[in-house]
Design a protein around this motif. Structure first.
Motif, short mmCIF file in Angstrom:
data_model
loop_
_atom_site.label_atom_id
_atom_site.label_comp_id
_atom_site.label_asym_id
_atom_site.label_seq_id
_atom_site.Cartn_x
_atom_site.Cartn_y
_atom_site.Cartn_z
N ASN A 16 -8.23 3.70 -2.92
CA ASN A 16 -7.71 4.95 -3.47
C ASN A 16 -7.93 6.13 -2.52
O ASN A 16 -7.04 6.96 -2.31
CB ASN A 16 -8.36 5.26 -4.81
N MET A 20 4.56 5.48 4.83
CA MET A 20 3.41 4.84 5.47
C MET A 20 3.87 3.62 6.24
O MET A 20 4.69 2.83 5.76
CB MET A 20 2.39 4.44 4.40
N PHE A 44 -1.28 2.97 8.25
CA PHE A 44 -2.35 2.36 7.46
C PHE A 44 -3.05 1.32 8.33
O PHE A 44 -2.43 0.37 8.82
CB PHE A 44 -1.76 1.69 6.22
N VAL A 96 0.82 -1.22 0.00
CA VAL A 96 0.00 0.00 0.00
C VAL A 96 0.85 1.27 0.00
O VAL A 96 0.43 2.31 -0.51
CB VAL A 96 -0.98 0.01 1.19
N LEU A 129 -5.64 5.84 0.64
CA LEU A 129 -4.22 6.05 0.35
C LEU A 129 -3.91 7.50 0.00
O LEU A 129 -2.85 8.01 0.33
CB LEU A 129 -3.78 5.14 -0.79
N THR A 130 -4.83 8.18 -0.68
CA THR A 130 -4.54 9.55 -1.11
C THR A 130 -4.98 10.60 -0.10
O THR A 130 -4.64 11.78 -0.25
CB THR A 130 -5.22 9.85 -2.46
N ARG A 157 0.43 4.15 -2.77
CA ARG A 157 0.17 5.55 -2.41
C ARG A 157 1.03 6.49 -3.24
O ARG A 157 0.54 7.50 -3.77
CB ARG A 157 0.43 5.76 -0.92
#
Length: 438
Positions: free
Chosen positions: A261, A230, A298, A14, A264-265, A18
């Motif tokens: 999405n 992360m 995360f 992940v 992560l953003t 990202r």
């Protein structure tokens, strides 16, 4: 142009995803092209199956790249530039072994000094170099940093400064002749006219050295944005080698890509992760000013929570497109409140429509279920459950769970689930009777 540059030595996690997403959003927000660069100079560890997996993962996320190239195909270019830097006196040969360098660093630390390379190889005479050559000892090559202060304005961290010699002269070429990331990346960024570089803040020291390398090659300096790395919810670093939180694992969990999405953003930003938006909407709202330089974690629980929330909120047409399964609007209306992932659709399709469904008859409830069978209304619709259970209650005196639970278990095989007044109309009367008595 922006680029995402993974090495095909493992599955994307992940954290990698990202960085890919942030680059893609920034490129599209500014009408720039987006490039996929496969950093496969480590031929021993690079695998074609990982390259294929990278492309599949990016496609799943909705990321489209305008061009793709492999660093392994550009070795002649890297070697040519390295030779030019040697002639300019920017690269110098070093003969220390890994063990010798490690010992030097330990001594420096014990003396309270920073573990920076001491440039002792610059003092080697031509005779000493020849002696190493006669012993068939091949050098690795370091890039000689200038004494000037290195500084730049980072889009996330603000002004970053490195005083003279506060970092070691970086190794650019291994003793086996293999060029390292520091030089190959700069050469590629120059050749492909990369205007902005978005990556993790573990590369900040690399950036300092690479800025000098850009200068040495008479190239423009790209814009830099170093996002905080992360980590997992337990604070551990993510690793492709360990397949920690890999995109493949998340895809197999049937998480919707829109949900991932958004998480992560938006992590580390002022934007709410609970508001699920499409890729195009994420492009519109992308802004470096939304992000901080604070560390982020995360949390897998957030993924499942938001995935469930998202699936419950979408329309019948949207869930049909996502799941690629055949079911009615009435079915979706009945089960949507109990859906966590698209796998749950399969569970309820089988529960409701499978004519070979086997119930879980509780032995001491057979007499109760016979009463239920005898009093099932002739017409089954949304009002049937209420009418039916009221009548059974009048006959047996049962109420609450003692009334509802045996019926639910007999008909669905589970002790919880969608509202029974919505489920019953999806199962024809004959099938309900079969489940009560089988």
């Amino acid at each position: 142009m922006l680029r995402f540059a993974p090495s095909p030595t493992g599955l994307l996690h992940v954290g990698n995803a990202r960085i890919a997403l942030l680059n893609y959003l920034c490129a599209k927000k500014n009408n720039l092209k987006f490039l996929l660069r496969i950093d496969d100079t480590d031929l021993e560890r690079s695998k074609s199956e990982y390259t294929d997996a990278i492309k599949e993962d990016l496609e799943w996320l909705g990321i489209k790249f305008d061009d793709c190239f492999f660093q392994s195909k550009r070795m002649a270019i890297y070697n040519e530039i390295a030779e030019t830097l040697k002639k300019k006196g920017k690269l110098y040969p070093c003969y220390e072994s890994a063990e010798e360098l490690s010992l030097k660093r330990k001594i420096q630390l014990k003396m309270g000094k920073p573990p920076i390379y001491d440039r002792s190889s610059l003092k080697l005479t031509q005779k000493e170099k020849s002696q190493f050559s006669n012993l068939n000892k091949k050098p690795h090559w370091r890039f000689k940093l200038s004494d000037k202060e290195i500084k730049w304005i980072d889009r996330i961290h603000g002004e970053i400064r490195f005083e003279k010699l506060s970092i070691s002269d970086p190794v650019l070429i291994r003793s086996d002749g293999t060029p390292l990331f520091t030089i190959t990346s700069v050469i590629d960024d120059i050749d492909y006219k990369i205007s902005s570089i978005i990556r993790g803040d573990d590369h900040i020291t690399n950036t300092a050295a690479q800025i000098e390398l850009f200068h040495s090659l008479d190239a423009d300096i790209p814009d830099f944005a170093h996002f905080p790395l992360m980590k997992s919810s337990t604070g551990e670093s993510l690793s492709k080698r360990l397949s920690s939180l890999s995109l493949r694992e998340i895809r197999e969990s049937k998480i919707d890509f829109n949900v991932l999405n958004n998480i992560l953003t938006k992590l580390g930003s002022s934007l709410s992760i609970d508001s699920i938006k499409t890729v195009n909407e994420l492009i519109d709202e992308f802004n470096f000013l939304n992000f901080s330089k604070s560390s982020i974690q995360f949390n897998y629980d957030d993924v499942f929570r938001l995935n469930s929330k998202y699936l419950k909120s979408i329309s019948y047409e949207e869930i049909k497109e996502i799941s690629q399964k055949d079911f009615t609007k009435e079915f979706w209306g009945a089960v949507k409140s109990n859906i966590e992932t698209t796998d749950d659709l399969e569970l309820w399709l089988k529960t409701i429509y499978d004519k070979k469904f086997q119930n879980k008859i509780i032995q001491d409830e057979k007499e109760f279920l016979k009463i239920a069978e005898d009093n099932l209304p002739d017409i089954v619709n949304n009002e049937t459950w209420s009418i039916w259970t009221n009548k059974i209650s009048d006959i047996t005196g049962r109420k609450g769970k003692k009334l509802f639970m045996p019926l639910r278990i007999a008909i669905t095989g589970m002790d919880k689930g969608p509202e029974m007044n919505l489920i019953l109309p999806l199962i024809n009367r004959e099938e309900i009777l079969r489940r009560l008595i089988s």
